[in-house]
Design an enzyme around this catalytic site. Structure first.
Site, mmCIF file in Angstrom:
data_model
loop_
_atom_site.group_PDB
_atom_site.id
_atom_site.type_symbol
_atom_site.label_atom_id
_atom_site.label_comp_id
_atom_site.label_asym_id
_atom_site.label_seq_id
_atom_site.Cartn_x
_atom_site.Cartn_y
_atom_site.Cartn_z
ATOM 1 N N ARG A 54 -0.423 -9.107 13.417
ATOM 2 C CA ARG A 54 -1.005 -8.122 12.480
ATOM 3 C C ARG A 54 -1.791 -8.827 11.379
ATOM 4 O O ARG A 54 -2.846 -8.354 10.957
ATOM 5 C CB ARG A 54 0.109 -7.258 11.865
ATOM 6 C CG ARG A 54 0.661 -6.236 12.848
ATOM 7 C CD ARG A 54 2.010 -5.692 12.434
ATOM 8 N NE ARG A 54 2.001 -5.023 11.153
ATOM 9 C CZ ARG A 54 3.107 -4.790 10.428
ATOM 10 N NH1 ARG A 54 4.292 -5.203 10.881
ATOM 11 N NH2 ARG A 54 3.011 -4.171 9.290
ATOM 12 N N ARG A 77 -10.035 0.411 8.510
ATOM 13 C CA ARG A 77 -9.538 -0.927 8.819
ATOM 14 C C ARG A 77 -10.557 -1.751 9.588
ATOM 15 O O ARG A 77 -10.261 -2.885 9.949
ATOM 16 C CB ARG A 77 -8.308 -0.767 9.719
ATOM 17 C CG ARG A 77 -7.014 -1.101 9.064
ATOM 18 C CD ARG A 77 -5.980 -0.686 10.081
ATOM 19 N NE ARG A 77 -4.808 -1.446 9.993
ATOM 20 C CZ ARG A 77 -3.692 -1.027 9.386
ATOM 21 N NH1 ARG A 77 -3.670 0.119 8.755
ATOM 22 N NH2 ARG A 77 -2.633 -1.753 9.424
ATOM 23 N N LYS A 128 0.848 -1.211 0.000
ATOM 24 C CA LYS A 128 0.000 0.000 0.000
ATOM 25 C C LYS A 128 0.881 1.258 0.000
ATOM 26 O O LYS A 128 0.698 2.157 -0.799
ATOM 27 C CB LYS A 128 -0.932 0.019 1.232
ATOM 28 C CG LYS A 128 -1.836 -1.203 1.351
ATOM 29 C CD LYS A 128 -2.736 -1.142 2.571
ATOM 30 C CE LYS A 128 -2.011 -1.150 3.912
ATOM 31 N NZ LYS A 128 -1.311 -2.413 4.226
ATOM 32 N N ARG A 159 11.716 -5.248 5.352
ATOM 33 C CA ARG A 159 11.470 -3.841 5.010
ATOM 34 C C ARG A 159 12.418 -2.914 5.773
ATOM 35 O O ARG A 159 12.717 -3.119 6.951
ATOM 36 C CB ARG A 159 10.023 -3.457 5.359
ATOM 37 C CG ARG A 159 9.812 -1.937 5.252
ATOM 38 C CD ARG A 159 8.380 -1.508 5.318
ATOM 39 N NE ARG A 159 7.654 -2.105 6.415
ATOM 40 C CZ ARG A 159 6.337 -2.086 6.508
ATOM 41 N NH1 ARG A 159 5.614 -1.505 5.572
ATOM 42 N NH2 ARG A 159 5.742 -2.643 7.536
ATOM 43 N N ARG A 167 11.080 -1.058 11.222
ATOM 44 C CA ARG A 167 9.940 -0.769 12.102
ATOM 45 C C ARG A 167 9.867 -1.782 13.237
ATOM 46 O O ARG A 167 10.089 -2.963 13.029
ATOM 47 C CB ARG A 167 8.638 -0.804 11.290
ATOM 48 C CG ARG A 167 8.215 0.566 10.795
ATOM 49 C CD ARG A 167 7.092 0.518 9.800
ATOM 50 N NE ARG A 167 5.913 -0.220 10.253
ATOM 51 C CZ ARG A 167 4.784 -0.289 9.553
ATOM 52 N NH1 ARG A 167 4.677 0.331 8.384
ATOM 53 N NH2 ARG A 167 3.751 -0.978 10.004
#
Ligand code: AP5
Ligand code: MG
Length: 213
Positions: free
Chosen positions: A171, A88, A13, A127, A160
């Site tokens: 998650r 969400r 996203k 990431r 992160r």
């Protein structure tokens, strides 16, 4: 044009939103980025949100609805915006419909970026993000030219704190239970656009542009 980017953690996203800014000249409104910014500034809201984010749970609806309501009325959003990571929950989607009704606005397209679960863990644990400009990288799929350094601004890259295996699992569960129902919600409104989120990042951008027109 007002767009929602919908998809599980790691679907791309943020990656695609950053590319779409250059194409459509509308801002990315990422509730995750806004919460991380609040935490960086040490605000009470940021500190409260951290408790949920570290567990891979959702921050209470009222908090994020308030943030988005304020954000989409800023001047840079007058020609449209991309909502990334919001709504969400069905309650957030209903609240958004109410807010947009009051503002005489509407969502034009909901882009559902679809990636199998088997690919998401590797994307998230690899990431890296620039502390300075927010650019995203991946240690294997999109490595920076110099390790630990942003190609765009030379800033420091960081991982992160919610991109570890345990939090990612939680998650992904949260997404299945609370966010996936939005696919039906927006399908029923005739706004859902399915995008295959597997493949080269530029090819995925082309697919998204094709449905947005
Ligand atoms: P948030 O920051 O929104 O995280 P998320 O939804 O879990 O999504 P991500 O940012 O992890 O994934 P992404 O789809 O943006 O992937 P990216 O493009 O970076 O939210 C964090 C937390 O904040 C939540 O857990 C919650 O606690 C809270 N929160 C936020 N919004 C909320 C809300 N509305 N309500 C309640 N709580 C909320 O890509 C990932 C990696 O993959 C990158 O390294 C990238 O380089 C790589 N990649 C991208 N595309 C490809 C590709 N095609 N091939 C290979 N690799 C790729
Ligand atoms: Mg993101």
């Amino acid at each position: 044009m007002n767009i929602i980017l919908l998809g599980p953690p790691g679907a791309g996203k943020g990656t695609q939103a950053k590319r779409l800014i250059d194409q459509y000249h509308i801002p990315q409104v990422s509730t995750g980025d806004m919460l991380r910014e609040a935490l960086k500034e040490g605000t009470p809201l940021g500190l409260e949100a951290k408790k949920y984010m570290d567990q891979g749970a959702l921050v209470p609806d009222s908090v994020v609805i308030g943030l988005v309501k304020e954000r989409i009325q800023k001047s840079d959003a007058k020609n449209g915006y991309m909502l990334d990571g919001f709504p969400r929950t069905v309650a957030q989607a209903q609240a958004l419909d109410g807010i947009l009704g009051d503002l005489s606005q509407k969502i034009d397209h909901v882009v559902s970026v679809e990636v199998p679960n088997s690919e998401l863990m590797g994307r998230l644990t690899g990431r890296r993000t620039c502390r300075q400009c927010g650019a995203g990288f991946h240690v294997i799929f999109d490595p920076p030219k110099a390790e630990g350094k942003c190609d765009k601004c030379g800033g420091e890259l960081y991982q992160r704190s919610d991109d570890n295996e345990t939090t990612v699992k939680s998650r992904l569960d949260t997404y299945e239970a609370q966010t996936k129902p939005l696919i039906d919600y927006y399908e029923d409104q005739g706004k859902l656009r399915h995008i295959d989120g597997v493949g080269k990042m530029d090819d995925i951008l082309t697919r998204i542009k094709a449905v947005l027109g």
